[in-house]
Enzyme design. Sequence first.
Site, PDB file in Angstrom:
ATOM      1  N   ARG A 128       0.803  -1.241   0.000  1.00 18.31           N
ATOM      2  CA  ARG A 128       0.000   0.000   0.000  1.00 18.31           C
ATOM      3  C   ARG A 128       0.826   1.278   0.000  1.00 18.31           C
ATOM      4  O   ARG A 128       0.406   2.306   0.486  1.00 18.31           O
ATOM      5  CB  ARG A 128      -0.967   0.030   1.184  1.00 18.31           C
ATOM      6  CG  ARG A 128      -1.972  -1.083   1.117  1.00 18.31           C
ATOM      7  CD  ARG A 128      -3.124  -0.899   2.060  1.00 18.31           C
ATOM      8  NE  ARG A 128      -3.999  -2.030   1.943  1.00 18.31           N
ATOM      9  CZ  ARG A 128      -3.813  -3.178   2.559  1.00 18.31           C
ATOM     10  NH1 ARG A 128      -2.793  -3.340   3.373  1.00 18.31           N
ATOM     11  NH2 ARG A 128      -4.666  -4.163   2.390  1.00 18.31           N
ATOM     12  N   LYS A 150       3.485  11.350 -11.239  1.00 18.62           N
ATOM     13  CA  LYS A 150       2.791  10.381 -12.094  1.00 18.62           C
ATOM     14  C   LYS A 150       3.693   9.175 -12.284  1.00 18.62           C
ATOM     15  O   LYS A 150       4.836   9.307 -12.726  1.00 18.62           O
ATOM     16  CB  LYS A 150       2.510  10.985 -13.467  1.00 18.62           C
ATOM     17  CG  LYS A 150       1.263  11.828 -13.534  1.00 18.62           C
ATOM     18  CD  LYS A 150       0.955  12.075 -15.003  1.00 18.62           C
ATOM     19  CE  LYS A 150      -0.156  13.042 -15.203  1.00 18.62           C
ATOM     20  NZ  LYS A 150      -0.379  13.299 -16.637  1.00 18.62           N
ATOM     21  N   GLU A 192      11.645  19.249 -24.336  1.00 18.51           N
ATOM     22  CA  GLU A 192      10.718  19.527 -23.225  1.00 18.51           C
ATOM     23  C   GLU A 192      11.086  20.837 -22.530  1.00 18.51           C
ATOM     24  O   GLU A 192      10.222  21.520 -21.978  1.00 18.51           O
ATOM     25  CB  GLU A 192      10.715  18.382 -22.206  1.00 18.51           C
ATOM     26  CG  GLU A 192      10.261  17.017 -22.752  1.00 18.51           C
ATOM     27  CD  GLU A 192       8.739  16.874 -22.910  1.00 18.51           C
ATOM     28  OE1 GLU A 192       7.984  17.820 -22.609  1.00 18.51           O
ATOM     29  OE2 GLU A 192       8.320  15.777 -23.356  1.00 18.51           O
ATOM     30  N   LYS A 234       7.683  23.105 -13.724  1.00 18.02           N
ATOM     31  CA  LYS A 234       6.833  21.926 -13.522  1.00 18.02           C
ATOM     32  C   LYS A 234       6.293  21.912 -12.093  1.00 18.02           C
ATOM     33  O   LYS A 234       5.117  21.611 -11.862  1.00 18.02           O
ATOM     34  CB  LYS A 234       7.569  20.630 -13.844  1.00 18.02           C
ATOM     35  CG  LYS A 234       6.668  19.423 -13.650  1.00 18.02           C
ATOM     36  CD  LYS A 234       6.735  18.377 -14.711  1.00 18.02           C
ATOM     37  CE  LYS A 234       5.635  17.335 -14.490  1.00 18.02           C
ATOM     38  NZ  LYS A 234       5.882  16.074 -15.155  1.00 18.02           N
ATOM     39  N   GLU A 244      -4.277  16.572 -11.755  1.00 15.51           N
ATOM     40  CA  GLU A 244      -4.851  16.865 -13.063  1.00 15.51           C
ATOM     41  C   GLU A 244      -6.357  17.077 -12.981  1.00 15.51           C
ATOM     42  O   GLU A 244      -7.118  16.485 -13.726  1.00 15.51           O
ATOM     43  CB  GLU A 244      -4.556  15.704 -14.024  1.00 15.51           C
ATOM     44  CG  GLU A 244      -4.153  16.177 -15.399  1.00 15.51           C
ATOM     45  CD  GLU A 244      -3.433  15.100 -16.203  1.00 15.51           C
ATOM     46  OE1 GLU A 244      -2.370  15.383 -16.736  1.00 15.51           O
ATOM     47  OE2 GLU A 244      -3.947  13.978 -16.258  1.00 15.51           O
ATOM     48  N   ARG A 249      -2.719  21.505 -15.359  1.00 18.70           N
ATOM     49  CA  ARG A 249      -1.654  20.579 -15.724  1.00 18.70           C
ATOM     50  C   ARG A 249      -1.678  20.247 -17.219  1.00 18.70           C
ATOM     51  O   ARG A 249      -0.666  19.849 -17.797  1.00 18.70           O
ATOM     52  CB  ARG A 249      -1.791  19.301 -14.871  1.00 18.70           C
ATOM     53  CG  ARG A 249      -0.458  18.627 -14.613  1.00 18.70           C
ATOM     54  CD  ARG A 249      -0.512  17.584 -13.510  1.00 18.70           C
ATOM     55  NE  ARG A 249       0.609  16.690 -13.683  1.00 18.70           N
ATOM     56  CZ  ARG A 249       1.197  16.006 -12.718  1.00 18.70           C
ATOM     57  NH1 ARG A 249       0.760  16.078 -11.496  1.00 18.70           N
ATOM     58  NH2 ARG A 249       2.205  15.228 -12.970  1.00 18.70           N
ATOM     59  N   ASN A 253       0.813  19.610 -21.928  1.00 18.25           N
ATOM     60  CA  ASN A 253       0.603  18.811 -23.139  1.00 18.25           C
ATOM     61  C   ASN A 253       0.804  19.604 -24.421  1.00 18.25           C
ATOM     62  O   ASN A 253       0.466  19.127 -25.500  1.00 18.25           O
ATOM     63  CB  ASN A 253      -0.816  18.209 -23.148  1.00 18.25           C
ATOM     64  CG  ASN A 253      -0.935  17.115 -22.111  1.00 18.25           C
ATOM     65  OD1 ASN A 253       0.073  16.495 -21.758  1.00 18.25           O
ATOM     66  ND2 ASN A 253      -2.130  16.899 -21.603  1.00 18.25           N
ATOM     67  N   HIS A 256       1.851  17.931 -27.564  1.00 21.60           N
ATOM     68  CA  HIS A 256       1.799  16.496 -27.293  1.00 21.60           C
ATOM     69  C   HIS A 256       0.670  15.755 -27.997  1.00 21.60           C
ATOM     70  O   HIS A 256       0.765  14.546 -28.193  1.00 21.60           O
ATOM     71  CB  HIS A 256       1.739  16.245 -25.784  1.00 21.60           C
ATOM     72  CG  HIS A 256       3.091  16.329 -25.122  1.00 21.60           C
ATOM     73  ND1 HIS A 256       3.854  17.470 -25.147  1.00 21.60           N
ATOM     74  CD2 HIS A 256       3.820  15.404 -24.432  1.00 21.60           C
ATOM     75  CE1 HIS A 256       4.991  17.252 -24.496  1.00 21.60           C
ATOM     76  NE2 HIS A 256       4.991  16.004 -24.046  1.00 21.60           N
ATOM     77  N   HIS A 260       1.828  12.511 -29.793  1.00 24.60           N
ATOM     78  CA  HIS A 260       1.326  11.154 -29.540  1.00 24.60           C
ATOM     79  C   HIS A 260       0.875  10.507 -30.837  1.00 24.60           C
ATOM     80  O   HIS A 260       1.088   9.307 -31.047  1.00 24.60           O
ATOM     81  CB  HIS A 260       0.166  11.184 -28.538  1.00 24.60           C
ATOM     82  CG  HIS A 260       0.624  11.471 -27.143  1.00 24.60           C
ATOM     83  ND1 HIS A 260      -0.200  12.033 -26.186  1.00 24.60           N
ATOM     84  CD2 HIS A 260       1.827  11.300 -26.546  1.00 24.60           C
ATOM     85  CE1 HIS A 260       0.492  12.191 -25.063  1.00 24.60           C
ATOM     86  NE2 HIS A 260       1.716  11.754 -25.259  1.00 24.60           N
ATOM     87  N   HIS A 273      10.627  10.471 -27.938  1.00 22.78           N
ATOM     88  CA  HIS A 273       9.493  11.292 -27.509  1.00 22.78           C
ATOM     89  C   HIS A 273       9.747  12.789 -27.744  1.00 22.78           C
ATOM     90  O   HIS A 273       8.916  13.495 -28.325  1.00 22.78           O
ATOM     91  CB  HIS A 273       9.188  11.010 -26.038  1.00 22.78           C
ATOM     92  CG  HIS A 273       8.100  11.875 -25.487  1.00 22.78           C
ATOM     93  ND1 HIS A 273       6.799  11.776 -25.908  1.00 22.78           N
ATOM     94  CD2 HIS A 273       8.135  12.878 -24.570  1.00 22.78           C
ATOM     95  CE1 HIS A 273       6.070  12.672 -25.263  1.00 22.78           C
ATOM     96  NE2 HIS A 273       6.855  13.350 -24.445  1.00 22.78           N
TER      97      HIS A 273
END
Length: 368
Positions: A128, A150, A192, A234, A244, A249, A253, A256, A260, A273
Amino acid sequence: MTQTSNNTIDKVRVNLGPRSYDILIGQGLLANLPSLFSNVGKATAIFAVCDEHVQAQASLVAKGFQNQNINVTHVVVPSGENQKCLDSAAKLYDQLVDSHADRKTMVLALGGGVIGDLAGFVAATFNRGLNLFMVPTTLLSMVDSSVGGKVGINHPKGKNLIGAFHQPVGVAIDIDVLKSLPDREYRSGLAEIVKYGMIMDADLFSFLESNAAGILARKPELLIKIIRRSCECKAQIVSQDEREETGLRAILNFGHTFAHAFETIGGYGKWLHGEAVAAGMVCANKVSLNRGLIDESIANRMVALLKAFKLPTDPPELSSAALLEVMRNDKKSVRGSLRFILATKLGAVSLFDDVTEENVKGVLSPLN
Ligand SMILES: NC(=O)c1ccc[n+]([C@@H]2O[C@H](COP(=O)([O-])OP(=O)(O)OC[C@H]3O[C@@H](n4cnc5c(N)ncnc54)[C@H](O)[C@@H]3O)[C@@H](O)[C@H]2O)c1
Ligand SMILES: [Zn+2]
């Protein structure tokens, strides 16, 4: 800023109430983690998950803990995105059990975003939740994936589909590790950083323009400055929208949605990426230009900066129908238009949910 032995260390605080933590940025940090981070020195054991390409650095980290009589279990994971899977997570759970891990064991992720996401997911779920410490070793993971909480693994049907929010207890960014990072990976991380300049920090953008050659040459003082500023950007966003929920947030993107689609249709691995993000940001700026949101000089400056960093600035020659299909699944708004983060000036973006498929098609490669 603080001072240890012979080096200056920059500090960025990520403010998240009881989950707040420090990011330390400097040189020669790896052997001294327990003394640099007081909360880390309290762990009774360390479960270190390391990328195969940073084993020398892993030994340094382990020595630092062993010198404080903290036991270190050291697991090496092969490199590659395919390690972000349930099988790899299961192996790590087995090794945690075998090493008699308990709630006071701290998981330490030493590697790029793949290791951070995988080890972070295991830390979030084993028993946990175990404390997680990040030692990012790629430029991308220093400025992006190691900050913000994340963590996750891929499902065969989708990237990062299985995951959690699990903030680290600390992040140590030692720029010395970048010496061995391949050029292409390094430049991919720069994309980035250009993104932070575009979305929220015009001064950072100008600094990148003025220092492009030194940055490409990985000059330590420049690296520390751009990594610190990126982490501050960030951290600022994450501290206002940890999970989010407020929409803030989402500005991360920028570029992005295109990226993607390029990665999905072009095949992961063809472009890194950051390379896809570079071309994606150029496409997003063309949409902005066509809507009259920005003037040409801004779009041109970004292209020139990406070119200086030897990043791609043209969309790949892929079918626009296939790319649009991915974007539709990704970001369709209620009214059937597409949702995009678009620049409104240098250092500022907004969310637009009325971008039409024609708008998007107009900025993709005509050769399809
Ligand atoms: N959690 C988040 O918020 C977040 C954000 C962005 C990206 N990501 C994830 O990050 C991953 C990409 O991360 P990445 O770009 O760091 O890739 P990566 O972890 O695959 O590392 C890239 C390559 O560099 C090698 N490497 C790492 N450090 C090195 C070093 N110091 N010297 C030599 N080689 C080194 C690795 O072995 C690998 O081959 C993706 O899975 C992406 O989904 C997560
Ligand atoms: Zn990204």
